[in-house]
Write a protein that holds these residues in place. Structure first.
Motif, PDB file in Angstrom:
ATOM      1  N   LEU A   5      -1.003 -14.421 -13.584  1.00  0.00           N
ATOM      2  CA  LEU A   5      -2.437 -14.224 -12.958  1.00  0.00           C
ATOM      3  C   LEU A   5      -2.639 -13.412 -11.760  1.00  0.00           C
ATOM      4  O   LEU A   5      -3.321 -13.808 -11.018  1.00  0.00           O
ATOM      5  CB  LEU A   5      -3.087 -15.812 -12.841  1.00  0.00           C
ATOM      6  N   ALA A   6      -1.824 -12.422 -11.808  1.00  0.00           N
ATOM      7  CA  ALA A   6      -1.832 -11.569 -10.609  1.00  0.00           C
ATOM      8  C   ALA A   6      -2.257 -10.211 -10.744  1.00  0.00           C
ATOM      9  O   ALA A   6      -1.559  -9.251 -10.639  1.00  0.00           O
ATOM     10  CB  ALA A   6      -0.593 -11.622  -9.833  1.00  0.00           C
ATOM     11  N   PRO A   7      -3.422  -9.812 -11.206  1.00  0.00           N
ATOM     12  CA  PRO A   7      -3.707  -8.464 -11.428  1.00  0.00           C
ATOM     13  C   PRO A   7      -3.661  -7.593 -10.156  1.00  0.00           C
ATOM     14  O   PRO A   7      -3.978  -8.290  -9.152  1.00  0.00           O
ATOM     15  CB  PRO A   7      -4.828  -8.387 -12.041  1.00  0.00           C
ATOM     16  N   PRO A   8      -3.724  -6.299  -9.737  1.00  0.00           N
ATOM     17  CA  PRO A   8      -3.856  -5.773  -8.468  1.00  0.00           C
ATOM     18  C   PRO A   8      -5.248  -6.119  -7.865  1.00  0.00           C
ATOM     19  O   PRO A   8      -6.259  -6.431  -8.461  1.00  0.00           O
ATOM     20  CB  PRO A   8      -3.539  -4.577  -8.671  1.00  0.00           C
ATOM     21  N   ARG A   9      -5.301  -6.054  -6.488  1.00  0.00           N
ATOM     22  CA  ARG A   9      -6.607  -6.169  -5.960  1.00  0.00           C
ATOM     23  C   ARG A   9      -7.637  -5.197  -6.207  1.00  0.00           C
ATOM     24  O   ARG A   9      -9.018  -5.517  -6.190  1.00  0.00           O
ATOM     25  CB  ARG A   9      -6.382  -6.312  -4.457  1.00  0.00           C
ATOM     26  N   ASP A  10      -7.131  -4.044  -6.527  1.00  0.00           N
ATOM     27  CA  ASP A  10      -7.804  -2.692  -6.846  1.00  0.00           C
ATOM     28  C   ASP A  10      -7.039  -1.610  -7.534  1.00  0.00           C
ATOM     29  O   ASP A  10      -5.933  -1.805  -7.839  1.00  0.00           O
ATOM     30  CB  ASP A  10      -8.562  -1.961  -5.292  1.00  0.00           C
ATOM     31  N   GLN A  11      -7.538  -0.821  -7.967  1.00  0.00           N
ATOM     32  CA  GLN A  11      -7.235   0.426  -8.988  1.00  0.00           C
ATOM     33  C   GLN A  11      -7.365   1.570  -8.312  1.00  0.00           C
ATOM     34  O   GLN A  11      -8.209   2.471  -8.961  1.00  0.00           O
ATOM     35  CB  GLN A  11      -7.318   0.013 -10.404  1.00  0.00           C
ATOM     36  N   PRO A  12      -6.979   1.919  -7.077  1.00  0.00           N
ATOM     37  CA  PRO A  12      -7.808   3.032  -6.485  1.00  0.00           C
ATOM     38  C   PRO A  12      -7.043   4.319  -7.285  1.00  0.00           C
ATOM     39  O   PRO A  12      -6.086   4.414  -7.690  1.00  0.00           O
ATOM     40  CB  PRO A  12      -6.993   3.095  -5.057  1.00  0.00           C
ATOM     41  N   LEU A  13      -8.048   5.470  -6.849  1.00  0.00           N
ATOM     42  CA  LEU A  13      -7.574   6.856  -7.310  1.00  0.00           C
ATOM     43  C   LEU A  13      -7.643   7.674  -6.138  1.00  0.00           C
ATOM     44  O   LEU A  13      -8.311   7.526  -5.332  1.00  0.00           O
ATOM     45  CB  LEU A  13      -8.708   7.138  -8.552  1.00  0.00           C
ATOM     46  N   ARG A  14      -6.614   8.758  -6.281  1.00  0.00           N
ATOM     47  CA  ARG A  14      -6.882   9.662  -5.113  1.00  0.00           C
ATOM     48  C   ARG A  14      -6.879  11.074  -5.767  1.00  0.00           C
ATOM     49  O   ARG A  14      -6.126  11.358  -6.710  1.00  0.00           O
ATOM     50  CB  ARG A  14      -5.186   9.452  -4.358  1.00  0.00           C
ATOM     51  N   PHE A  15      -7.389  11.793  -5.138  1.00  0.00           N
ATOM     52  CA  PHE A  15      -7.603  13.319  -5.582  1.00  0.00           C
ATOM     53  C   PHE A  15      -7.054  14.256  -4.392  1.00  0.00           C
ATOM     54  O   PHE A  15      -7.592  14.241  -3.468  1.00  0.00           O
ATOM     55  CB  PHE A  15      -9.056  13.754  -5.976  1.00  0.00           C
ATOM     56  N   ASN A  16      -6.269  14.933  -4.948  1.00  0.00           N
ATOM     57  CA  ASN A  16      -5.573  16.020  -3.801  1.00  0.00           C
ATOM     58  C   ASN A  16      -5.974  17.359  -4.309  1.00  0.00           C
ATOM     59  O   ASN A  16      -5.580  17.862  -5.145  1.00  0.00           O
ATOM     60  CB  ASN A  16      -4.224  15.741  -3.716  1.00  0.00           C
ATOM     61  N   ARG A  17      -6.825  17.792  -3.691  1.00  0.00           N
ATOM     62  CA  ARG A  17      -7.448  19.241  -3.921  1.00  0.00           C
ATOM     63  C   ARG A  17      -6.480  20.164  -3.798  1.00  0.00           C
ATOM     64  O   ARG A  17      -5.987  21.332  -4.603  1.00  0.00           O
ATOM     65  CB  ARG A  17      -8.726  19.521  -2.917  1.00  0.00           C
ATOM     66  N   ALA A  18      -5.595  20.406  -2.724  1.00  0.00           N
ATOM     67  CA  ALA A  18      -4.588  21.302  -2.349  1.00  0.00           C
ATOM     68  C   ALA A  18      -3.423  21.227  -3.440  1.00  0.00           C
ATOM     69  O   ALA A  18      -3.064  22.342  -3.956  1.00  0.00           O
ATOM     70  CB  ALA A  18      -3.957  20.944  -0.996  1.00  0.00           C
ATOM     71  N   ARG A  19      -3.293  20.186  -4.160  1.00  0.00           N
ATOM     72  CA  ARG A  19      -2.199  20.127  -5.214  1.00  0.00           C
ATOM     73  C   ARG A  19      -2.638  20.029  -6.401  1.00  0.00           C
ATOM     74  O   ARG A  19      -2.187  20.152  -7.452  1.00  0.00           O
ATOM     75  CB  ARG A  19      -1.450  18.755  -5.022  1.00  0.00           C
ATOM     76  N   GLN A  20      -4.231  19.791  -6.580  1.00  0.00           N
ATOM     77  CA  GLN A  20      -5.000  19.959  -7.826  1.00  0.00           C
ATOM     78  C   GLN A  20      -4.326  18.812  -8.789  1.00  0.00           C
ATOM     79  O   GLN A  20      -3.984  19.075  -9.915  1.00  0.00           O
ATOM     80  CB  GLN A  20      -4.880  21.287  -8.575  1.00  0.00           C
ATOM     81  N   ARG A  21      -4.258  17.680  -7.947  1.00  0.00           N
ATOM     82  CA  ARG A  21      -3.634  16.652  -8.743  1.00  0.00           C
ATOM     83  C   ARG A  21      -4.446  15.279  -8.816  1.00  0.00           C
ATOM     84  O   ARG A  21      -5.065  15.126  -7.580  1.00  0.00           O
ATOM     85  CB  ARG A  21      -2.290  16.317  -8.078  1.00  0.00           C
ATOM     86  N   LEU A  22      -4.462  14.323  -9.706  1.00  0.00           N
ATOM     87  CA  LEU A  22      -4.994  13.148  -9.528  1.00  0.00           C
ATOM     88  C   LEU A  22      -3.836  12.042  -9.545  1.00  0.00           C
ATOM     89  O   LEU A  22      -2.963  12.238 -10.196  1.00  0.00           O
ATOM     90  CB  LEU A  22      -5.806  12.637 -10.826  1.00  0.00           C
TER      91      LEU A  22
END
Length: 151
Positions: A5-22
């Protein structure tokens, strides 16, 4: 019998423009198997693989009609439209406006946008007892550094 019963607290996303990566804190679970541990697998994808899909769900209740909607980010296999992964943008309380903001940031940079609000601490869950018991968001060290820096 063991239930996880332990899903993570959140599911964050990060966007790095310099690397063009998610970068995504990808939460994988199988609802039908209570014996399998729910896993968090941080992943990274090229921006060229990211698409947005709008969804709308309608349903009737005893009190009338309910309409829910949102946006998910879909990751496609390079050179195709085959979806290989999805991340809900709505878990961040976002919608199509957030997608437009993200696209503008990734394509034109932060100068093309109004200043963002204060950064969110994904481990700050207030007094929500269920989330207080959930594991904290913790990116792997190498991915944390890569997602915050330029090449």
């Amino acid at each position: 019998m063991k239930f996880e019963l332990a899903p993570p607290r959140d599911q964050p996303l990060r966007f790095n423009r310099a690397r063009q990566r998610l970068y995504a804190y990808n939460f994988n679970y199988r609802w039908w198997n209570p014996f399998e541990r729910w896993r968090v697998e941080p992943v990274a994808y090229d921006w060229s693989q990211v698409r947005a899909e709008r969804w709308l769900k309608r349903g009737a209740t005893g009190n009338g009609m309910v309409i829910k909607g949102g946006v998910v980010l879909s990751i496609v296999k390079p050179g195709t439209n085959e979806v290989i992964d999805r991340f809900p943008l709505t878990t961040m309380g976002a919608d199509a406006h957030a997608w437009a903001y993200i696209c503008t940031y990734m394509q034109q940079g932060p100068d093309a946008l109004p200043p963002p609000g204060p950064a969110k601490d994904h481990n700050d869950v207030g007094m929500n007892i269920a989330l207080l018991l959930a594991p904290k968001v913790q990116w792997p060290a190498d991915m944390d550094l890569e997602s915050r820096t330029a090449p």
